[in-house]
Scaffold this active site. Structure first.
Site, PDB file in Angstrom:
ATOM      1  CE  LYS A  92      -1.645  -3.771   3.157  1.00 20.13           C
ATOM      2  NZ  LYS A  92      -1.940  -4.987   2.442  1.00 20.13           N
ATOM      3  CB  SER A 129      -0.838  -0.051   1.246  1.00 24.47           C
ATOM      4  OG  SER A 129      -1.523   1.288   1.558  1.00 24.47           O
ATOM      5  CE1 TYR A 168      -4.247  -2.270   5.053  1.00 21.48           C
ATOM      6  CE2 TYR A 168      -3.306  -0.092   4.558  1.00 21.48           C
ATOM      7  CZ  TYR A 168      -4.021  -1.424   4.077  1.00 21.48           C
ATOM      8  OH  TYR A 168      -4.311  -1.502   2.740  1.00 21.48           O
TER       9      TYR A 168
HETATM   10  P1  NAD Z   1     -11.873  -6.438  -0.274  1.00 23.45           P
HETATM   11  O1  NAD Z   1     -12.364  -6.285   1.139  1.00 23.45           O
HETATM   12  O2  NAD Z   1     -12.238  -5.969  -1.632  1.00 23.45           O
HETATM   13  O3  NAD Z   1     -11.002  -7.843  -0.547  1.00 23.45           O
HETATM   14  C1  NAD Z   1     -10.183  -8.646   0.426  1.00 23.45           C
HETATM   15  C2  NAD Z   1     -10.515 -10.027   0.292  1.00 23.45           C
HETATM   16  O4  NAD Z   1      -9.528 -10.731   1.149  1.00 23.45           O
HETATM   17  C3  NAD Z   1     -11.973 -10.669   0.290  1.00 23.45           C
HETATM   18  O5  NAD Z   1     -12.345 -11.358  -0.575  1.00 23.45           O
HETATM   19  C4  NAD Z   1     -11.737 -11.220   1.791  1.00 23.45           C
HETATM   20  O6  NAD Z   1     -12.843 -12.387   1.871  1.00 23.45           O
HETATM   21  C5  NAD Z   1     -10.395 -11.743   1.961  1.00 23.45           C
HETATM   22  N1  NAD Z   1      -9.735 -12.210   2.936  1.00 23.45           N
HETATM   23  C6  NAD Z   1      -9.919 -11.451   4.396  1.00 23.45           C
HETATM   24  N2  NAD Z   1      -9.234 -12.158   5.344  1.00 23.45           N
HETATM   25  C7  NAD Z   1      -8.828 -13.239   4.833  1.00 23.45           C
HETATM   26  C8  NAD Z   1      -8.294 -14.302   5.138  1.00 23.45           C
HETATM   27  N3  NAD Z   1      -7.772 -14.446   6.537  1.00 23.45           N
HETATM   28  N4  NAD Z   1      -7.900 -15.404   4.388  1.00 23.45           N
HETATM   29  C9  NAD Z   1      -7.908 -15.271   3.029  1.00 23.45           C
HETATM   30  N5  NAD Z   1      -8.704 -14.327   2.511  1.00 23.45           N
HETATM   31  C10 NAD Z   1      -9.073 -13.303   3.268  1.00 23.45           C
HETATM   32  O7  NAD Z   1     -10.282  -5.691  -0.100  1.00 23.45           O
HETATM   33  P2  NAD Z   1      -9.374  -4.880  -1.029  1.00 23.45           P
HETATM   34  O8  NAD Z   1      -9.507  -3.218  -1.149  1.00 23.45           O
HETATM   35  O9  NAD Z   1      -9.582  -5.608  -2.675  1.00 23.45           O
HETATM   36  O10 NAD Z   1      -7.986  -5.190  -0.695  1.00 23.45           O
HETATM   37  C11 NAD Z   1      -6.993  -6.168  -1.174  1.00 23.45           C
HETATM   38  C12 NAD Z   1      -5.618  -5.912  -0.800  1.00 23.45           C
HETATM   39  O11 NAD Z   1      -5.244  -4.785  -1.139  1.00 23.45           O
HETATM   40  C13 NAD Z   1      -5.343  -5.841   0.897  1.00 23.45           C
HETATM   41  O12 NAD Z   1      -4.436  -6.576   1.273  1.00 23.45           O
HETATM   42  C14 NAD Z   1      -5.550  -4.411   1.134  1.00 23.45           C
HETATM   43  O13 NAD Z   1      -4.775  -4.074   2.266  1.00 23.45           O
HETATM   44  C15 NAD Z   1      -4.721  -3.698  -0.141  1.00 23.45           C
HETATM   45  N6  NAD Z   1      -4.890  -2.572  -0.434  1.00 23.45           N
HETATM   46  C16 NAD Z   1      -6.154  -2.064  -0.709  1.00 23.45           C
HETATM   47  C17 NAD Z   1      -6.451  -0.546  -1.167  1.00 23.45           C
HETATM   48  C18 NAD Z   1      -7.524  -0.096  -1.232  1.00 23.45           C
HETATM   49  O14 NAD Z   1      -7.648   1.211  -1.317  1.00 23.45           O
HETATM   50  N7  NAD Z   1      -8.727  -0.610  -1.422  1.00 23.45           N
HETATM   51  C19 NAD Z   1      -5.047   0.165  -1.182  1.00 23.45           C
HETATM   52  C20 NAD Z   1      -3.906  -0.167  -0.964  1.00 23.45           C
HETATM   53  C21 NAD Z   1      -3.801  -1.437  -0.499  1.00 23.45           C
END
Ligand code: NAD
Length: 265
Positions: free
Chosen positions: A164, A147, A160
């Site tokens: 990260k 991130s 977080y």
């Molecule tokens: P999201 O909530 O849409 O999807 C996350 C998925 O992870 C879900 O399908 C959930 O069921 C799964 N999950 C959660 N805990 C789990 C576990 N213990 N084992 C297996 N699966 C599990 O979220 P997203 O925004 O797509 O996030 C995905 C990644 O991207 C994360 O690591 C998040 O920190 C990172 N990220 C997101 C953003 C953002 O703005 N959305 C920005 C930077 C980084």
């Protein structure tokens, strides 16, 4: 080398947290690029639905129920993918959640849950995938979903931000250890992307910071960008695909920020 080819024909990829958001788009993009893709997620119905979508479009995919914090579930899930598709060439460790709170109110149980999913999950899935990638030094690529918060801090996000940042360390060690086995590693670092993980935070941050939801979006989420625009799941998937397909260790151990200019290295 001529133009970088972003095809993944014949490759096998595991994407964790791929039932939703960023992981789902990565799984769809990898499948479109020719990879066989395992959609590993805590939510088995969601994982199977994405796998079905890929198969309906003519691709190869498998839904795998996996809690990335459970060592046995991770080992069994990764071995199942290797048995089904032949090996594991690409791991995208993407599963994640968000819990916001100021440090003085941050429950220790929540802190541990955050580290378990983001850091332990990255370690366990990496270890399980390396067993297949190191075999006969066939090699592979491990990409961690970091991130902007792998480089930058924000209030309310102690667990977080710490988690990260930790992924940078893991990726750098893997780049050094994996090189002799032809394994490369990277961290992809998105800015804010409108997924369920972010939508949930908007009212929570508004309450904690005492500002409107509109201001959370404008000031907190997009205030650091050059153009006030959200990063998209497709932006992140395209970056990840490029790194997965890149053919040499000219690129390894690095992090790549995809954020409309929020935080410049
Ligand atoms: P999201 O909530 O849409 O999807 C996350 C998925 O992870 C879900 O399908 C959930 O069921 C799964 N999950 C959660 N805990 C789990 C576990 N213990 N084992 C297996 N699966 C599990 O979220 P997203 O925004 O797509 O996030 C995905 C990644 O991207 C994360 O690591 C998040 O920190 C990172 N990220 C997101 C953003 C953002 O703005 N959305 C920005 C930077 C980084």
């Amino acid at each position: 080398m001529s133009t970088v080819n972003t095809r993944l024909d014949g490759k096998v990829a595991v994407v964790t947290g791929a039932a939703s958001g960023i992981g789902k788009q990565i799984a769809l993009s990898f499948a479109e690029a020719g990879a066989a893709v395992a959609i590993a997620d805590l939510n088995p119905e969601g994982a199977n639905a994405v796998a079905e979508e890929i198969r309906a479009a003519g691709g190869k995919a498998l839904g795998v129920a996996m809690d990335v914090t459970n060592e046995d579930a991770v080992n069994q899930g990764i071995d199942k993918v290797a048995a089904e598709f032949g090996s594991v060439d690409i791991l995208v460790s993407n599963a994640g959640i968000q819990i916001v709170n100021p440090i003085e109110n941050y429950a220790y149980a929540d802190w541990k849950k955050m580290q378990a999913i983001h850091v332990d999950g990255a370690f366990l899935t990496t270890k399980a995938a390396l067993k297949h990638m190191y075999k006969d030094d066939r090699g592979g690529v491990v990409i961690y979903m970091g991130s902007v918060h792998s480089h930058e801090a924000s209030p309310l996000k102690s667990a977080y931000v710490a988690a990260k940042h930790a992924l940078l360390g893991l990726a750098r060690v893997l780049a050094k250890e994996g090189a002799k086995h032809n394994v490369r590693s990277h961290v992809v670092c998105p800015g804010f992307v409108r997924t369920p993980l972010v939508d949930k935070q908007i009212p929570e941050q508004a309450k904690e910071l005492g500002i409107s939801e509109e201001d959370v979006i404008k000031r907190v989420m997009l205030g650091g960008t050059v153009d006030g625009v959200f990063t998209t799941v497709d932006d992140v998937a395209q970056m990840t695909l490029f790194l997965a397909a890149y053919p040499t260790a000219a690129l390894t151990g690095q992090s790549f920020i995809v954020s409309h200019g929020w935080y410049m290295q």
